[in-house]
Design a protein around this motif. Structure first.
Motif, PDB file in Angstrom:
ATOM      1  N   LEU A 115      -8.009  -6.481  -0.505  1.00 37.85           N
ATOM      2  CA  LEU A 115      -6.758  -5.729  -0.492  1.00 37.85           C
ATOM      3  C   LEU A 115      -6.696  -4.927  -1.777  1.00 37.85           C
ATOM      4  CD1 LEU A 115      -3.214  -6.923   0.460  1.00 37.85           C
ATOM      5  CD2 LEU A 115      -3.562  -5.941  -1.809  1.00 37.85           C
ATOM      6  N   THR A 116      -6.351  -3.649  -1.670  1.00 40.98           N
ATOM      7  CA  THR A 116      -6.137  -2.864  -2.888  1.00 40.98           C
ATOM      8  C   THR A 116      -4.658  -2.541  -3.023  1.00 40.98           C
ATOM      9  OG1 THR A 116      -6.833  -0.910  -1.610  1.00 40.98           O
ATOM     10  CG2 THR A 116      -8.389  -1.788  -3.230  1.00 40.98           C
ATOM     11  N   ASP A 117      -4.114  -2.718  -4.238  1.00 40.75           N
ATOM     12  CA  ASP A 117      -2.748  -2.268  -4.478  1.00 40.75           C
ATOM     13  C   ASP A 117      -2.759  -0.743  -4.573  1.00 40.75           C
ATOM     14  OD1 ASP A 117      -3.768  -1.682  -6.978  1.00 40.75           O
ATOM     15  OD2 ASP A 117      -2.814  -3.375  -7.967  1.00 40.75           O
ATOM     16  N   SER A 118      -1.577  -0.151  -4.611  1.00 43.03           N
ATOM     17  CA  SER A 118      -1.513   1.318  -4.510  1.00 43.03           C
ATOM     18  C   SER A 118      -1.662   2.017  -5.853  1.00 43.03           C
ATOM     19  CB  SER A 118      -0.169   1.718  -3.909  1.00 43.03           C
ATOM     20  OG  SER A 118       0.870   1.432  -4.824  1.00 43.03           O
ATOM     21  N   GLY A 119      -1.556   1.246  -6.940  1.00 42.27           N
ATOM     22  CA  GLY A 119      -1.602   1.848  -8.266  1.00 42.27           C
ATOM     23  C   GLY A 119      -0.226   2.131  -8.841  1.00 42.27           C
ATOM     24  N   GLY A 120       0.799   2.073  -8.011  1.00 40.18           N
ATOM     25  CA  GLY A 120       2.146   2.414  -8.461  1.00 40.18           C
ATOM     26  C   GLY A 120       2.644   1.560  -9.606  1.00 40.18           C
ATOM     27  N   PHE A 121       2.469   0.250  -9.471  1.00 37.78           N
ATOM     28  CA  PHE A 121       2.984  -0.656 -10.496  1.00 37.78           C
ATOM     29  C   PHE A 121       2.304  -0.419 -11.843  1.00 37.78           C
ATOM     30  CE2 PHE A 121       2.836  -4.731 -12.812  1.00 37.78           C
ATOM     31  CZ  PHE A 121       4.191  -4.955 -12.962  1.00 37.78           C
ATOM     32  N   ALA A 139       0.893   0.893   0.614  1.00 38.32           N
ATOM     33  CA  ALA A 139       1.612   2.155   0.471  1.00 38.32           C
ATOM     34  C   ALA A 139       1.930   2.400  -1.004  1.00 38.32           C
ATOM     35  CB  ALA A 139       2.905   2.117   1.284  1.00 38.32           C
ATOM     36  N   PHE A 140       2.015   3.674  -1.375  1.00 45.26           N
ATOM     37  CA  PHE A 140       2.320   4.038  -2.765  1.00 45.26           C
ATOM     38  C   PHE A 140       3.829   3.981  -2.973  1.00 45.26           C
ATOM     39  CE2 PHE A 140       2.736   7.274  -6.275  1.00 45.26           C
ATOM     40  CZ  PHE A 140       2.030   6.551  -7.220  1.00 45.26           C
ATOM     41  N   ASP A 141       4.242   3.230  -4.004  1.00 42.74           N
ATOM     42  CA  ASP A 141       5.676   3.093  -4.260  1.00 42.74           C
ATOM     43  C   ASP A 141       5.954   3.166  -5.748  1.00 42.74           C
ATOM     44  OD1 ASP A 141       4.526   0.679  -5.018  1.00 42.74           O
ATOM     45  OD2 ASP A 141       6.229  -0.526  -4.376  1.00 42.74           O
ATOM     46  N   GLU A 142       7.242   3.240  -6.065  1.00 43.01           N
ATOM     47  CA  GLU A 142       7.657   3.154  -7.462  1.00 43.01           C
ATOM     48  C   GLU A 142       8.360   1.827  -7.646  1.00 43.01           C
ATOM     49  OE1 GLU A 142      10.606   4.754 -10.880  1.00 43.01           O
ATOM     50  OE2 GLU A 142      11.079   5.169  -8.796  1.00 43.01           O
ATOM     51  N   CYS A 143       8.020   1.148  -8.731  1.00 40.78           N
ATOM     52  CA  CYS A 143       8.628  -0.146  -9.003  1.00 40.78           C
ATOM     53  C   CYS A 143       9.404  -0.060 -10.306  1.00 40.78           C
ATOM     54  CB  CYS A 143       7.544  -1.225  -9.099  1.00 40.78           C
ATOM     55  SG  CYS A 143       8.195  -2.849  -9.461  1.00 40.78           S
ATOM     56  N   MET A 154      14.297   3.017  -4.702  1.00 41.63           N
ATOM     57  CA  MET A 154      13.934   2.445  -3.403  1.00 41.63           C
ATOM     58  C   MET A 154      13.876   3.541  -2.327  1.00 41.63           C
ATOM     59  SD  MET A 154      15.462   1.616  -0.262  1.00 41.63           S
ATOM     60  CE  MET A 154      17.197   1.247  -0.573  1.00 41.63           C
ATOM     61  N   ARG A 155      14.854   4.436  -2.330  1.00 41.55           N
ATOM     62  CA  ARG A 155      14.877   5.487  -1.289  1.00 41.55           C
ATOM     63  C   ARG A 155      13.704   6.452  -1.452  1.00 41.55           C
ATOM     64  NH1 ARG A 155      21.186   5.275  -2.240  1.00 41.55           N
ATOM     65  NH2 ARG A 155      21.624   3.569  -0.767  1.00 41.55           N
ATOM     66  N   MET A 156      13.325   6.729  -2.699  1.00 47.56           N
ATOM     67  CA  MET A 156      12.138   7.562  -2.891  1.00 47.56           C
ATOM     68  C   MET A 156      10.890   6.809  -2.423  1.00 47.56           C
ATOM     69  SD  MET A 156      10.764   9.792  -6.108  1.00 47.56           S
ATOM     70  CE  MET A 156      10.168   8.429  -7.083  1.00 47.56           C
ATOM     71  N   SER A 157      10.818   5.515  -2.713  1.00 43.34           N
ATOM     72  CA  SER A 157       9.681   4.718  -2.245  1.00 43.34           C
ATOM     73  C   SER A 157       9.596   4.705  -0.720  1.00 43.34           C
ATOM     74  CB  SER A 157       9.778   3.282  -2.776  1.00 43.34           C
ATOM     75  OG  SER A 157       9.458   3.226  -4.155  1.00 43.34           O
ATOM     76  N   MET A 158      10.736   4.738  -0.056  1.00 48.34           N
ATOM     77  CA  MET A 158      10.719   4.767   1.418  1.00 48.34           C
ATOM     78  C   MET A 158      10.230   6.130   1.929  1.00 48.34           C
ATOM     79  SD  MET A 158      11.409   1.694   2.165  1.00 48.34           S
ATOM     80  CE  MET A 158      10.622   1.323   0.590  1.00 48.34           C
ATOM     81  N   GLN A 189       8.618  -3.408   0.621  1.00 45.22           N
ATOM     82  CA  GLN A 189      10.075  -3.464   0.517  1.00 45.22           C
ATOM     83  C   GLN A 189      10.484  -3.453  -0.954  1.00 45.22           C
ATOM     84  OE1 GLN A 189      12.083  -7.205   0.672  1.00 45.22           O
ATOM     85  NE2 GLN A 189      13.508  -6.544   2.259  1.00 45.22           N
ATOM     86  N   GLN A 190      11.471  -2.613  -1.270  1.00 39.67           N
ATOM     87  CA  GLN A 190      12.053  -2.591  -2.610  1.00 39.67           C
ATOM     88  C   GLN A 190      13.555  -2.831  -2.496  1.00 39.67           C
ATOM     89  OE1 GLN A 190      10.564  -2.637  -5.447  1.00 39.67           O
ATOM     90  NE2 GLN A 190       8.494  -1.881  -5.060  1.00 39.67           N
TER      91      GLN A 190
END
Length: 376
Positions: free
Chosen positions: A91-97, A145-149, A163-167, A189-190
């Motif tokens: 599994l690869t994380d998205s890099g966001g964190f 998926a790429f998200d912002e944390c 959260m809404r931008m991450s969605m 989920q954020q």
């Protein structure tokens, strides 16, 4: 999952679940703990040794690998599995964190994130589309998926906007991922520690439809009580027929508490990082091997453990090699910690299948409450 990766739920005990994720590269027994192979290696371990501890899947780090040696180079060399000699799922994380926590000067826009590499200061841009491209080049089996944390604590308004931008990024990740048979895409989920925001995020992800669902934005400093508070409801918001992955967790008691609340997958650097700093996790809690009390102790770290550190070496030896800064210290303690974590997962899988998870949990806490064996 139409992706060629499927999830079978084989049993439940309360909210705790036991199952199997089937992939072209092998089965992942859940609840599963994924050792972290940040830079295409689980530090201080050979890949076959990691497999020997019982690990069915590893985590690779998109941010670190895109910077060095680069995803393009790994792709030219046959993909991440061949590159690091690991044939099982990755599994690869998205890099966001990591972009949020490690990178230097960074600029966040709706389009993506521009940042300075922590390695050499070079400038990079990552968007949902670029994250999907990097993870495809790496060839991982499960893509995030790429998200912002956002770091907690943060205002509810900040968490909601993030959260809404991450969605929106989740939808772009889904679109860019496309149709890749044999590979799965998980949404994240954020919503911080706010139940209504977690619900809004879960609804958005379910509408997009993913192969699995992660619970992100926890284990970032909010404390165990707050984390469990979120886990009391967050997994229930996600589909029951797909895997649920709690990102970046954790200590053994975090893991048991998460499984109790319906989580199927976890990852953490703790077993390997602790191993390199002289910390061992055992059935009786944490042991600090650098303490002088171990210097003359001929007993094993854990007499019930079958790992090489426990079956072949004494506490006195482990204390000596740690104090002498010998490489074998990190190797043996990391092997022990990963073995302990995988044994914990196997114990929970058996307990859930047998309908005795509550007894397992009570025994787990009772043994840890005893503390380490008395000094000689």
């Amino acid at each position: 999952m139409a992706s060629g990766i499927s999830f079978t739920l084989n049993g439940t005990d309360g909210k705790a679940r036991v199952g199997v994720i089937s992939t072209p590269r092998g089965e992942i027994r859940t609840p599963a703990f994924m050792p972290v192979g940040t830079a295409a290696t689980v530090k201080a371990m050979m890949p076959e040794s990691v497999a020997a501890t019982g690990a069915d899947i590893l985590l690779g780090n998109t941010y670190h690998l895109m910077l060095r040696p680069t995803a393009e180079r790994i792709d030219r060399l046959g993909g991440l599995h061949r590159f690091m000699n690991w044939e099982k799922p990755i599994l690869t994380d998205s890099g966001g964190f990591q972009v949020m926590s490690l990178a230097g000067l960074r600029k966040l826009t709706e389009e993506g994130v521009t940042f300075s590499s922590h390695v050499d200061g070079s400038r990079h841009f990552v968007s949902p589309e670029r994250s999907m491209e990097i993870q495809k080049l790496l060839g991982s089996d499960i893509v995030m998926a790429f998200d912002e944390c956002p770091a907690l604590p943060a205002t509810e308004e900040t968490v909601a906007q993030s959260m809404r931008m991450s969605m929106r990024w989740a939808q772009r990740s889904r679109d860019a991922f496309g149709d890749r048979p044999g590979h799965a895409l998980f949404g994240i989920q954020q919503g911080g520690v706010t139940e209504s925001l977690r619900g809004e995020s879960a609804d958005a992800l379910r509408a997009i439809e993913f192969d699995g669902y992660a619970i992100g934005g926890l284990a970032v400093g909010e404390g165990q009580e707050a984390m469990f508070g979120v886990l009391d409801y967050a997994p229930d918001m996600l589909p029951t027929d797909k895997p649920r992955y709690l990102m970046g967790v954790g200590k053994p008691d975090d893991i048991v508490g998460a499984v109790k609340r319906g989580v199927d997958m976890m990852d953490c650097v703790l077993p390997s990082r602790s191993g390199r700093t002289g910390q061992a996790w055992t059935h009786r809690g944490q042991v600090n091997i650098k303490n002088a009390r171990h210097a003359d102790d001929p007993r094993p770290l854990d007499e019930n453990c079958t790992c090489p550190a426990c079956s072949k070496y004494s506490r006195a030896y482990l204390h000596h090699v740690f104090r002498s800064q010998e490489m074998i210290s990190g190797m043996l303690l990391t092997w022990h910690n990963l073995h302990y974590y995988q044994e914990l997962m196997a114990g929970m899988r058996a307990a859930i299948a047998a309908g005795r998870f509550a007894a397992f949990e009570a025994d787990f806490h009772a043994k840890r409450a005893q503390g380490d064996i008395d000094p000689l």
